[in-house]
Design an enzyme around this catalytic site. Structure first.
Site, mmCIF file in Angstrom:
data_model
loop_
_atom_site.group_PDB
_atom_site.id
_atom_site.type_symbol
_atom_site.label_atom_id
_atom_site.label_comp_id
_atom_site.label_asym_id
_atom_site.label_seq_id
_atom_site.Cartn_x
_atom_site.Cartn_y
_atom_site.Cartn_z
ATOM 1 N N ARG A 1 -5.917 3.819 -7.773
ATOM 2 C CA ARG A 1 -7.368 3.867 -7.701
ATOM 3 C C ARG A 1 -7.981 2.471 -7.695
ATOM 4 N NH1 ARG A 1 -9.058 8.044 -5.529
ATOM 5 N NH2 ARG A 1 -10.933 8.355 -6.738
ATOM 6 N N ASN B 1 -8.385 -1.211 4.366
ATOM 7 C CA ASN B 1 -8.505 -1.458 2.934
ATOM 8 C C ASN B 1 -7.414 -2.386 2.410
ATOM 9 O OD1 ASN B 1 -6.657 0.710 3.513
ATOM 10 N ND2 ASN B 1 -6.600 1.177 1.343
ATOM 11 N N ASP B 2 -6.442 -2.741 3.237
ATOM 12 C CA ASP B 2 -5.372 -3.658 2.844
ATOM 13 C C ASP B 2 -5.587 -5.070 3.380
ATOM 14 O OD1 ASP B 2 -3.902 -1.467 1.688
ATOM 15 O OD2 ASP B 2 -3.311 -0.906 3.717
ATOM 16 N N THR C 1 -0.340 4.879 1.110
ATOM 17 C CA THR C 1 -0.658 5.794 2.194
ATOM 18 C C THR C 1 -0.468 5.144 3.551
ATOM 19 O OG1 THR C 1 -2.305 6.800 0.747
ATOM 20 C CG2 THR C 1 -2.406 7.362 3.092
ATOM 21 N N LYS D 1 -7.129 -5.262 -5.031
ATOM 22 C CA LYS D 1 -5.789 -5.523 -4.509
ATOM 23 C C LYS D 1 -5.581 -7.023 -4.316
ATOM 24 C CE LYS D 1 -5.088 -1.145 -2.003
ATOM 25 N NZ LYS D 1 -4.710 -0.538 -0.710
ATOM 26 N N ASP E 1 0.857 -1.174 0.000
ATOM 27 C CA ASP E 1 0.000 0.000 0.000
ATOM 28 C C ASP E 1 0.899 1.232 0.000
ATOM 29 O OD1 ASP E 1 -2.321 1.605 0.319
ATOM 30 O OD2 ASP E 1 -1.954 1.695 2.465
#
Length: 1185
Positions: free
Chosen positions: A756, A785-786, A395, A762, A393
């Site tokens: 995006r 989100n990971d 961020t 992912k 990732d």
């Protein structure tokens, strides 16, 4: 001042206690009625409880035993135990199997219980997180996580607005706005909330983060609900005192959990190979049993029948065939040690030791956040030494989520010092500026090191002051001032916050705004500007402007934006300044840049444009296009002021870590939900993208055909390029019929960045590599989100950062800094792989050397299943005599020190190529073990058959032969492990020589007369050790056997070391010095200058949010705390539909797939939609983002 503040958010009573069972059948729609528990309970929706644990107190023992006996080896040894209870079959006592089996089951159960205990703790931590809290020392920067998917009903902000951060969902750190339905926006009172009885009918639970479709029915009316009305689990409440919501989805039904993916049982490649090898060994065991059974049948028929008169068969044996059948099972029991049960428990102990080494590593401890590295699993350590692909990732993983004003160019002059230069010269020349004597309103946390810029402001340089005046006016930041001079900025984007803060410190302080005015303090004097218009940012315009009127009546347009779009809109007289500024932009070292310009307007020009803008704003068709045309009309012939450069601060050591991992032949892919421009900047900052890549090639098609054409063009040109995918292209690239093209292109690239992408996409990218490349993958991230990506990869690493603990809870390893990944892989991973491979090679060798002696003895004992050794030696061989030395080697061994592993990343490649333990190495170990068993049996047999004691008594007896063979075996395997051990510690010495000493101690004890007197039926070898080992010929026999076994090994290793040394051999033999480094720098060493500056690379990274700005929101007045009369004056001039405008990577394998050389310096960019077309098959959900 300590104040009590209302709870930041409140769950309605309809879901105040989550006790419902999981929904049994698939939903077609979700119905929720506020304040009606009885109605909601009948649907049996999922509770908000998250459970990742496997056992409880009642189910642990049966479930754990059931799971353990699903292991083929455990079931096999249980079967052997049952066979040993049959007297006609077993020639060994039952305890030779039950003792090691019970030990293995117990150790494994304790490990599983410990792991599950920590899972219970994590679950409790999440499930007991408070929803209502009391805030002391309350300020405006709340960070409260939502625990369910809520429909926003009302908030403490005007018009039911709510500010949130969605970094755990999409990786974006800029603030976003959500708004309640207008009819519920005034329900801010608990009495009103308790009487609210609206019913929501909406879509069933799904994983679409960007879409929600539902209807609110209340008071005989219905209201459309969209994603803009929803607060999803994982979002963070920011800058909003309180909000109230109705729970729609809870627990596993939330969109975050729907995107998390299923937890998969992870096994290493060595585990899978071991399972295959165990099956082969079992087949070999059966073959040996069959051979010996056939031999038994022939012997019993031809020779054994002659002894029947005085040595009859035991009942129920009545013929030689049945005796051969029983003999087969007897030999299966005797020869079972080729598949030793202690192998599995030894592997677990070694892995546990490796995990503790990771936990105890002080080099991976972060003192700033007091966080140590943690191995959250004990089963994947050696896999860390085989990683080929890293999916990261951006961020919070590569970056710190902190923006800083780093450099600027004003009227052709540059200001600001290089960060690297500051770090080198900080103590001697450059000091951080102190702004407080000059500006009492300065932000004390702001850092800048170039005093010439401050002096330029002080002396009144017009260009410098106008530069910072622009920064203080051209933005959509909100400000609150609780006390005099105590300013808190609410920025939609952290970039904007950094720019406004910079202006604040240099004397141009943004104080407040209304829908029509902006109040500032300029060089200590208050100033108020009339805000005439905001020309808002979007991803197409890549710029924003404001039109303001100053106190003297002058009208000026201020504009900031990407240099690629702003420089072409300047007045021709700016050409020389444009060239100079462009040169400055070319050396910004990957910083996020913006160009600044202004234009003076006459009153007539303003009036004419204002009328056209008003018509475009009120247009019912093509409104967006009309507004864009109006903006384009006024943003022309501007005068250039300069440019800014903002640093999205990388975590410490990120460029060095990526460089070292790249030298280790590890491919790094960045998968981010962030926009393309931001990802490009970070790519250059962290040295993933370099000037060696002559072109950035972007896969950005919006259709299947366009994406396919772009992928093929990269393959056909074979040029040095960097290729990033965009938002639609990623989804298309992952379609089943295009994934091979995408993979061949991506795997030929030096770096791949997918921007995006959604959490599910992912995971799909990771699965694509796992499916086609058969390579070990590692995913690293810090946010919720990971989680899906972390669970999908072979190894998941969680960063304990600023985005919560969801990634850590789902990970296999965790630490606080990305740079620790270098040590985790190149040191701990490489050592773990090396140790495990050496352990397995030696373990199979020593057990074949031990067991195959029984096979050779079968040809000399009438195939009667007689054992060579006594039963106690058989029981203790793997548990006592040879267990500790191999464990010590497996836990502590090293080939090179840790600093050499980091200096020479090429040392990592044997793990990637699986060179140290594979089928070839296994057969070599087996061959050496069989050779040793031949020597250990036939040398003593040949010598002792004609040998005699000094008194003339023959030595050719069974017990003397057994003691001689057993002693020679223990000595040979001890010498062998001494040769195999590359790193000696006190523990290794104690284990090796202590185990050898324990053999003689235990053997003399077991053969003593004392034990024989107590247990005459159990100890048959009384006095054998003493009488045998007193004979010189026995020691000569042992020495001869040892020499024959060891000398060929020594000769082979010396020849290999001299003729074909490995890199680790060279590093181990050569002293530390410049000559060593010079000889090997070309093979992957890391030198001091490996990270050169990228020179003149120009990146047009602009510092804005990823969606349309807050311009219309500000000018509409909806976020202002004004009276109804004040708001009414703006209602007729501004649109009320602002909320609707806010909606918008093995070399051979790669060559085989795409024909592109893997050394080609490409970097692939893939977007969300392209990725979808490449990834999705018929059984995967189509996903838009």
């Amino acid at each position: 001042m300590h104040t009590h503040r209302q709870a930041p958010f409140f769950f309605l009573s309809v879901y105040s206690c989550f006790i419902f069972a999981s929904c049994v059948s698939a939903e077609e729609e979700r119905r929720v009625r506020a304040n009606d528990r009885e109605y909601n309970e009948k649907f049996q929706y999922a509770s908000n409880c998250i459970m990742t644990s496997k056992y409880n107190i009642i189910t642990f023992l049966p479930v754990n035993l059931f799971e353990q006996f699903q292991e083929v080896a455990n079931t096999y040894f249980l079967f052997l135990l049952i066979l040993q209870l049959i007297p006609q079959i077993s020639s060994l006592s039952w305890f030779t199997t039950i003792v090691p089996l019970a030990l293995v089951l117990t150790i494994t159960a304790v490990k599983d219980a410990t792991d599950d205990y920590f899972r219970h703790k994590s679950d409790n931590q999440v499930n007991n997180r408070q929803s209502q809290v009391l805030i002391l020392d309350a300020n405006l920067t709340y960070r409260i996580y939502f625990q369910a998917d809520l429909l926003l009903l009302s908030s403490s902000e005007p018009h039911g607005l709510c500010y949130i951060e969605t970094a755990e969902l999409d990786g974006e750190t800029n603030m976003k706005v959500r708004q309640s339905v207008s009819v519920t926006s005034e329900l801010g009172d608990q009495n009103n909330l308790s009487s609210f009885n609206g019913e929501v009918v909406c879509e069933p639970p799904n994983n679409k983060l960007d879409r929600f479709c539902g209807t609110l029915y209340w008071r005989d009316k219905k209201y459309t609900l969209t994603n803009q009305n929803m607060l999803l689990r994982g979002c963070v409440l920011r800058n909003t005192e309180a909000c109230y919501g109705l729970v729609i989805f809870a627990g596993p039904d939330t969109k975050l959990m729907q995107n998390s993916g299923r937890t998969k049982f992870k096994r290493t490649s060595i585990d899978r190979l071991m399972n295959t090898l165990v099956l082969w060994i079992f087949g070999f065991l059966v073959c040996m049993g069959v051979i010996l059974a056939i031999g038994n049948a022939v012997w019993e028929r031809e020779v054994g029948s002659l002894f029947q008169s005085y040595l009859p068969w035991d009942p129920p044996v009545d013929n030689f065939l049945f005796n051969a059948f029983l003999s087969f099972w007897s030999y299966v029991i005797i020869l079972n040690t080729v598949v030793p049960i202690s192998l599995y428990v030894s592997v677990e102990v070694i892995r546990l030791g490796h995990s503790y080494f990771i936990n105890w590593d002080q080099h991976m401890f972060c003192s700033q956040c007091n966080t140590a590295a943690e191995a959250r699993t004990t089963t994947l350590n050696e896999e860390l030494g085989q990683v080929e692909y890293i999916f990261s990732d951006k961020t919070g993983t590569l970056t710190q989520n902190i923006m800083s004003f780093n450099k600027c160019s004003i009227n052709g002059q540059t200001f600001g010092k290089s960060v690297m230069l500051i770090s080198l010269l900080f103590q001697t020349k450059y000091q951080r500026l102190d702004f407080t004597p000059f500006n009492p309103l300065a932000d004390l946390d702001f850092c800048f090191y170039d005093d010439t810029l401050l002096e330029s402001v002080k002396v009144g340089d017009l260009h410098t002051q106008e530069f910072f005046r622009l920064l203080s006016l051209c933005h959509t930041v909100m400000s609150e001032e609780k006390s005099e001079g105590e300013l808190v900025y609410k920025a939609q984007s952290p970039d904007e916050g950094a720019l406004v803060t910079a202006a604040r410190n240099f004397g141009f302080v943004f104080r407040s705004r209304t829908p029509g005015t902006i109040s500032t303090t300029e060089m200590g004097r208050p100033a108020t500007y009339t805000l005439l218009a905001i020309l808002d940012f979007n991803n197409i315009r890549k710029r924003m402007s404001v039109i303001v009127r100053n106190a003297e009546g002058r009208i000026r347009l201020y504009c900031k934006g990407a240099d690629t779009v702003l420089l072409e809109r300047l007045h021709p007289c700016n050409q020389e300044l444009t060239n100079i500024t462009s040169d400055h932009l070319n050396v910004t070292d990957g910083l996020r840049t913006l160009a600044l310009a202004y234009r003076d307007l006459t009153e007539d020009e303003w009036e004419a444009w204002s009328e056209s803008h008003r018509c475009a704003d009120k247009a019912t068709d093509c409104r967006e296009d009309r507004l864009a045309a109006a903006y384009e009309q006024i943003e022309q012939d501007m005068m250039l002021l300069g440019a800014t450069a903002i640093e999205d601060k990388l975590q410490e050591g990120v460029p060095e870590t990526i460089a070292v991992l790249s030298l280790a032949n590890i491919k790094i892919w960045v998968l981010t939900g962030d926009k393309q421009e931001t990802a490009v900047n970070i790519g250059y900052s962290c040295k993933m993208l370099t000037d060696d890549m002559t072109e950035v090639f972007i896969i950005s098609g919006h259709t299947v055909q366009s994406v396919r054409q772009e992928l093929r063009s990269v393959s056909l040109t074979g040029r040095t390029a960097a290729c990033p995918p965009s938002s639609w292209s990623t989804a298309h690239a992952l379609e089943a019929d295009m994934e091979t093209e995408f993979l061949s292109t991506a795997c030929a690239c030096k770096a791949v960045i997918c921007c995006r992408v959604t959490p599910l996409q992912k995971a799909q990218v990771v699965e694509l590599i796992k499916k086609h490349k058969k390579a070990v993958t590692l995913a690293i991230g810090d946010g919720a989100n990971d989680v899906s990506m972390i669970k999908s990869a072979h190894i998941g690493v969680g960063i304990s950062g600023q985005e919560g603990i969801q990634a850590v809870l789902a990970s296999d390893y965790s630490f606080s800094q990305f740079r620790f990944l270098q040590r985790l892989l190149l040191v701990h991973g490489r050592w773990s792989y090396l140790r495990m491979c050496r352990f397995l090679c030696y373990f199979f060798y020593k057990n074949f050397a031990f067991t195959m002696v029984h096979f050779w003895f079968g040809f000399f004992c009438g195939f009667s299943a007689q054992t060579v050794y006594d039963q106690y030696f058989i029981t203790l061989y793997n548990i006592v005599y040879t267990s500790l030395p191999v464990l010590a080697m497996g836990i502590f061994d090293q080939d090179v020190p840790d600093h050499r592993s980091l200096e020479y990343p090429k040392l990592y490649e044997p793990g990637q190529l699986n060179l140290l333990f594979n089928k070839k190495e296994f057969f070599i170990c087996i061959a050496q073990g069989i050779y040793t068993s031949v020597v250990l049996f036939f040398v003593p047999y040949a010598v002792l058959s004609d040998a005699s004691q000094s008194n003339g008594v023959p030595l050719a007896d069974y017990q003397t032969f057994a003691v001689t063979t057993a002693t020679a075996l223990v000595i040979v395997v001890s010498v062998q492990i001494a040769l195999d051990t590359g790193f000696w510690t006190v523990i290794n010495h104690v284990c090796v020589w202590g185990s050898l000493g324990s053999y003689f101690t235990i053997m003399f004890a077991l053969h003593s007369q004392s034990l024989f007197r107590i247990f005459p039926n159990q100890f048959h070898f009384v006095g054998s050790a003493q009488s045998t080992l007193l004979q010189p010929v026995v020691w000569l026999t042992i020495a001869l056997a040892t020499a024959i076994c060891i000398v060929p090994v020594l000769a082979f290793r010396f020849l290999k070391l001299d003729l074909k040394p490995q890199l680790s051999d060279t590093k181990k033999r050569k002293p530390v010095g410049r000559s060593v480094g010079g000889a090997w720098r070309g093979t992957g060493s890391v030198s001091e200058g490996r990270l050169g500056a990228r020179g003149g690379s120009r990146r047009s990274g602009y510092a804005f949010a990823h969606q349309e700005g807050f311009g219309e929101l500000i000018t509409s007045g909806k976020n202002m705390r004004l009276s109804s009369m004040a708001l009414a004056s703006f209602a007729s001039r501004h649109s009320s539909g602002w909320i609707d405008t806010l909606r918008r990577k093995k070399h051979t394998s790669a060559q085989h797939l795409g024909g592109v050389q893997s050394s080609t310096q490409l970097c692939l960019w893939v977007s969300s939609s392209t990725l979808k077309l490449l990834l999705c098959s018929g059984r995967l959900t189509r996903y838009t983002y």
